[in-house]
Design an enzyme around this catalytic site. Structure first.
Site, short mmCIF file in Angstrom:
data_model
loop_
_atom_site.label_atom_id
_atom_site.label_comp_id
_atom_site.label_asym_id
_atom_site.label_seq_id
_atom_site.Cartn_x
_atom_site.Cartn_y
_atom_site.Cartn_z
N HIS A 133 50.65 34.75 -17.26
CA HIS A 133 50.32 35.20 -18.61
C HIS A 133 48.91 35.78 -18.71
O HIS A 133 48.57 36.41 -19.72
CB HIS A 133 50.54 34.07 -19.63
CG HIS A 133 49.51 32.99 -19.65
ND1 HIS A 133 49.67 31.80 -18.98
CD2 HIS A 133 48.30 32.91 -20.26
CE1 HIS A 133 48.62 31.03 -19.18
NE2 HIS A 133 47.77 31.68 -19.96
N ASP A 163 54.82 30.62 -14.11
CA ASP A 163 53.58 31.12 -14.67
C ASP A 163 52.52 31.33 -13.59
O ASP A 163 51.37 30.93 -13.75
CB ASP A 163 53.05 30.20 -15.76
CG ASP A 163 52.01 30.87 -16.65
OD1 ASP A 163 51.95 32.12 -16.66
OD2 ASP A 163 51.23 30.15 -17.32
N SER A 246 42.78 29.49 -18.03
CA SER A 246 44.08 29.76 -17.40
C SER A 246 43.90 30.38 -16.03
O SER A 246 43.20 31.37 -15.87
CB SER A 246 44.90 30.72 -18.26
OG SER A 246 45.72 30.03 -19.15
#
Length: 402
Positions: A133, A163, A246
């Site tokens: 993402h 992910d 992230s």
């Protein structure tokens, strides 16, 4: 009470008692910890310490002059950070025509910012793992190393289910490659350290906590229909994971990579609940993305739905299930020339077991397929049809679908 993803889209959450958290994307119902950039970040005047040397003032007697006493602040934590910190990078994804090779082209716009970890250096190239993402939908990607050198990155492959994404960069200015640890050996309560780029501009930030749970399962809603499609195994930690973290590193006290930071619960009343992808689960995915650009997973060729999604009046009616069958997976569709069709499965069959493992939901079906089987493996399928329990054996294939 709501949960928000990186695009601030509110999703419905069912309460913990008797219901599940549903994720709008991988690790959704939690927030993917990347920053969505609308304009460049700014910093107001912030007081910063002028020295990193710790000092105290002591007085031996009334006539003695005050003096600074220095002491060694090295610890297991500082040693772990020193070992891994330079392998953590900042990642900026652009949409449009941005290119470092064409500085005059200002048509590109920064879309999101996150973190990444350099895990390999070979033949003039370095390889970075991050979250899908962070780079999803980007026309170009820029990596900023710990020494503030910037370089363009090529996205070698992405895996929305886990992910994960793998990037390739020139290794000219790379100074450090992370050392892999083992997530399978983690214990609840052991130290955990998160390193990343929170808020998109605080590069190299470090937060420390513990492993809250080394093997937490959370539901993933890939198609955002409110029903979980997959049960992901994650590391739960209370080390602070903020937007921009992230794709960054979760390391152990030895400075070894044990997880890829991915998301957190975003709610005012919740504090200290973050998630990371276990590195032992991530490594085979990283290898496939680096080498082939895609992940091969076994499929059956079916469209599944959890029995709980079907109104109960159809259980003993249309599906003709025995009254003691209260969980399973209904086959809503069968792909032609698929393992399922070759094995003789039909629409409205209700799967209750794969091999010797009970299957209660479509998320459990996917998890068993993706974590326990490989393309070409044989698998026994136990299912109900017209009130009778039957078993067939299929050979799993690699193709789009489930």
């Amino acid at each position: 009470m709501g949960y928000y993803d990186d695009n601030n889209m509110k999703t419905n959450r069912q309460s913990k008692r008797g219901r599940s958290w549903f994720l709008p994307s991988t690790f959704g119902a939690v927030v993917g910890a990347s920053v969505m950039l609308v304009a460049g970040p700014f910093v107001t005047n912030i007081e910063r310490p002028s020295s990193n040397e710790a000092a105290v003032t002591t007085t031996a007697n009334e006539d003695a002059t005050a003096s600074n006493v220095s002491y060694n602040v090295s610890s297991d934590i500082t040693s772990a950070v020193e070992k891994a910190q330079d392998a953590v990078v900042s990642i900026t994804s652009y949409q449009g025509g941005f290119s470092l090779e064409d500085p005059g082209n200002q048509s590109g716009q920064a879309a999101s910012s996150g973190s990444g970890v350099i895990y390999k250096q070979e033949n003039g190239k370095a390889y970075v793992v991050t979250n899908n993402h962070v780079v999803e939908g980007a026309s170009s990607v820029e990596v900023t190393l710990s020494n503030e050198k910037k370089t363009e990155a090529q996205v070698l492959g992405t895996d929305p289910l886990m992910d994960l994404a793998v990037l390739e960069i020139d290794d000219e200015n790379v100074e450090k490659v992370v050392e892999f640890g083992s997530s399978d050996q983690l214990k609840t309560g052991e130290p955990a350290i998160a390193v990343g780029n929170p808020l998109g501009f605080l590069e190299g930030s470090v937060t420390q906590g513990i492993i809250s749970n080394p093997n937490r399962s959370i539901p993933v809603d890939l198609d955002q229909n409110g029903q979980p499609d997959y049960e992901a195994d994650v590391i739960q930690t209370d080390a602070s994971i903020n937007p921009g973290n992230s794709g960054g590193a979760l390391i152990n006290i030895k400075g070894q990579l044990i997880g890829i930071n991915s998301s957190k619960i975003a709610e005012a009343s919740v504090e200290g609940i973050g998630f990371a992808i276990p590195i032992d689960d991530a490594q085979p995915i990283i290898k496939q993305l680096e080498e082939t650009g895609e992940v091969k997973r076994p499929v059956m060729g079916v469209t599944p739905a959890s029995l709980a999604e079907v109104p109960t009046q159809y259980w003993t009616g249309t599906l003709n299930l025995p009254k003691d069958v209260e969980a399973g997976v209904v086959l809503m569709g069968i792909s032609p020339n698929s393992p399922a069709s070759d094995a003789g499965l039909e629409e409205r069959d209700v799967i209750v077991k794969l091999d010797d493992n009970e299957i209660n939901t479509s998320a459990e079906l996917r998890k068993y397929l993706y974590s326990s089987k490989q393309v070409g493996d044989e698998m026994k399928v136990s299912f109900y049809r017209d009130g009778k329990l039957q078993t067939v054996t299929m050979t799993l294939a690699n193709q789009n679908g489930i």
